[in-house]
Design a protein around this motif. Structure first.
Motif, PDB file in Angstrom:
ATOM      1  N   VAL A 179       0.855  -1.177   0.000  1.00  0.00           N
ATOM      2  CA  VAL A 179       0.000   0.000   0.000  1.00  0.00           C
ATOM      3  C   VAL A 179       0.896   1.234   0.000  1.00  0.00           C
ATOM      4  CG1 VAL A 179      -1.716   1.331   1.282  1.00  0.00           C
ATOM      5  CG2 VAL A 179      -1.879  -1.170   1.185  1.00  0.00           C
ATOM      6  N   GLY A 180       0.601   2.185  -0.889  1.00  0.00           N
ATOM      7  CA  GLY A 180       1.396   3.399  -0.924  1.00  0.00           C
ATOM      8  C   GLY A 180       1.436   4.006  -2.298  1.00  0.00           C
ATOM      9  N   GLY A 181       2.473   4.829  -2.507  1.00  0.00           N
ATOM     10  CA  GLY A 181       2.638   5.525  -3.768  1.00  0.00           C
ATOM     11  C   GLY A 181       3.977   5.216  -4.398  1.00  0.00           C
ATOM     12  N   VAL A 182       4.515   6.190  -5.140  1.00  0.00           N
ATOM     13  CA  VAL A 182       5.730   5.938  -5.897  1.00  0.00           C
ATOM     14  C   VAL A 182       6.941   5.724  -4.979  1.00  0.00           C
ATOM     15  CG1 VAL A 182       6.351   8.373  -6.191  1.00  0.00           C
ATOM     16  CG2 VAL A 182       7.024   6.710  -7.926  1.00  0.00           C
ATOM     17  N   ALA A 183       6.952   6.344  -3.800  1.00  0.00           N
ATOM     18  CA  ALA A 183       8.058   6.136  -2.867  1.00  0.00           C
ATOM     19  C   ALA A 183       8.090   4.692  -2.381  1.00  0.00           C
ATOM     20  CB  ALA A 183       7.943   7.096  -1.686  1.00  0.00           C
ATOM     21  N   GLU A 184       6.915   4.150  -2.054  1.00  0.00           N
ATOM     22  CA  GLU A 184       6.848   2.750  -1.621  1.00  0.00           C
ATOM     23  C   GLU A 184       7.179   1.806  -2.771  1.00  0.00           C
ATOM     24  OE1 GLU A 184       5.068   5.238   1.253  1.00  0.00           O
ATOM     25  OE2 GLU A 184       4.600   5.078  -0.900  1.00  0.00           O
ATOM     26  N   LEU A 185       6.785   2.195  -3.978  1.00  0.00           N
ATOM     27  CA  LEU A 185       7.126   1.378  -5.149  1.00  0.00           C
ATOM     28  C   LEU A 185       8.638   1.266  -5.306  1.00  0.00           C
ATOM     29  CD1 LEU A 185       6.150  -0.108  -7.726  1.00  0.00           C
ATOM     30  CD2 LEU A 185       6.277   2.091  -8.897  1.00  0.00           C
ATOM     31  N   LEU A 186       9.342   2.369  -5.113  1.00  0.00           N
ATOM     32  CA  LEU A 186      10.799   2.365  -5.199  1.00  0.00           C
ATOM     33  C   LEU A 186      11.400   1.357  -4.234  1.00  0.00           C
ATOM     34  CD1 LEU A 186      13.538   3.572  -6.083  1.00  0.00           C
ATOM     35  CD2 LEU A 186      13.189   5.368  -4.375  1.00  0.00           C
ATOM     36  N   LEU A 187      10.923   1.337  -3.002  1.00  0.00           N
ATOM     37  CA  LEU A 187      11.451   0.420  -1.993  1.00  0.00           C
ATOM     38  C   LEU A 187      11.111  -1.031  -2.320  1.00  0.00           C
ATOM     39  CD1 LEU A 187      10.593   2.439   1.250  1.00  0.00           C
ATOM     40  CD2 LEU A 187      12.818   2.259   0.110  1.00  0.00           C
ATOM     41  N   GLU A 188       9.870  -1.282  -2.721  1.00  0.00           N
ATOM     42  CA  GLU A 188       9.442  -2.656  -2.974  1.00  0.00           C
ATOM     43  C   GLU A 188      10.149  -3.261  -4.183  1.00  0.00           C
ATOM     44  OE1 GLU A 188       7.507  -4.547  -1.169  1.00  0.00           O
ATOM     45  OE2 GLU A 188       7.048  -3.004   0.316  1.00  0.00           O
ATOM     46  N   VAL A 189      10.282  -2.480  -5.255  1.00  0.00           N
ATOM     47  CA  VAL A 189      10.966  -3.000  -6.443  1.00  0.00           C
ATOM     48  C   VAL A 189      12.436  -3.257  -6.143  1.00  0.00           C
ATOM     49  CG1 VAL A 189      11.712  -2.428  -8.788  1.00  0.00           C
ATOM     50  CG2 VAL A 189       9.362  -1.978  -8.082  1.00  0.00           C
TER      51      VAL A 189
END
Length: 226
Positions: free
Chosen positions: A35-45
């Protein structure tokens, strides 16, 4: 082959909506959610290195697109489907340049995400060692104008097509391209985003030729052509 898939949305309700539209093939893959936005996407990827990302990013601004580009650039094996309410040609082009494979409108239409996932997962599986399509690229480079390279290329394309092969004919002469002279039944479909004109004749030859000027990238994989 087990593929890793990451789903990201601004809320749990968004994740549930995305999950309902996934194809059955995703059930046997490694599925992660965030759950989140582009910042969380950066971490997850960065942590998971998924094969496919389905991300709903409704508030993606210029800074977010820059972050998205760096995220996908750092994980070149990750393909992404972006869900966004913004569907302008300018936004889609910028998203594609950032590394996004497909941009779908949110909220999703019935079956749209399922079809997109099927397309990309099939291509990913082929590239990762599955049954990839066998194809060849033949380039005709003339030593000078009038040497017959267009004549040879168009006739070879015709000969292959009448034998049941899928053929894409590209005329890359931006100033003096004349492959259209050999086309008997042009389907005038002008793509304003790429500056390309696409044609297909009765024998199954697909042709892509650029209009004059600096071209953008054109997908010449043959996907979507008859």
């Amino acid at each position: 082959m087990s593929l890793k898939i990451l789903l990201l949305a601004p809320s749990r309700e968004g994740l549930e909506a995305i999950s309902r539209d996934l194809p059955p093939a995703c059930e046997i893959a490694g599925l992660s959610t965030a759950v989140g936005g582009v910042a969380e996407l950066l971490l997850e990827v960065g942590a998971l290195r998924p094969d496919l990302v389905v991300a709903e990013l409704p508030d993606l601004d210029d800074a977010g697109l820059v972050t998205l580009e760096s995220t996908l650039g750092a994980s070149p094996s990750t393909w992404m489907i972006l869900l966004s309410p913004v569907q302008s040609p300018e936004f889609q082009l910028r998203a594609m340049r950032a590394g996004v494979r497909e941009v779908l409108r949110s909220p999703l239409a019935d079956g749209e995400l399922r079809a997109a996932c099927d397309r990309l997962l099939g291509r990913i599986a082929a590239l990762r060692g599955g049954a990839a399509r066998v194809g060849k690229v033949l380039a005709f480079l003339p030593a000078k104008g009038g040497s017959g390279s267009t004549f040879l290329a168009t006739n070879l394309a015709y000969a292959l097509a009448v034998r049941g092969q899928r053929v894409a004919l590209l005329d890359l002469n931006l100033q003096f391209g004349d492959a259209s002279l050999f086309d008997r039944n042009p389907l005038d479909a002008h793509d304003r985003r790429t500056g390309a004109r696409c044609f297909a004749d009765r024998r199954g030859v697909s042709r892509i030729e650029h209009a004059a000027g600096e071209p953008d990238a054109v997908d010449a994989s043959g996907a979507g052509y008859p």
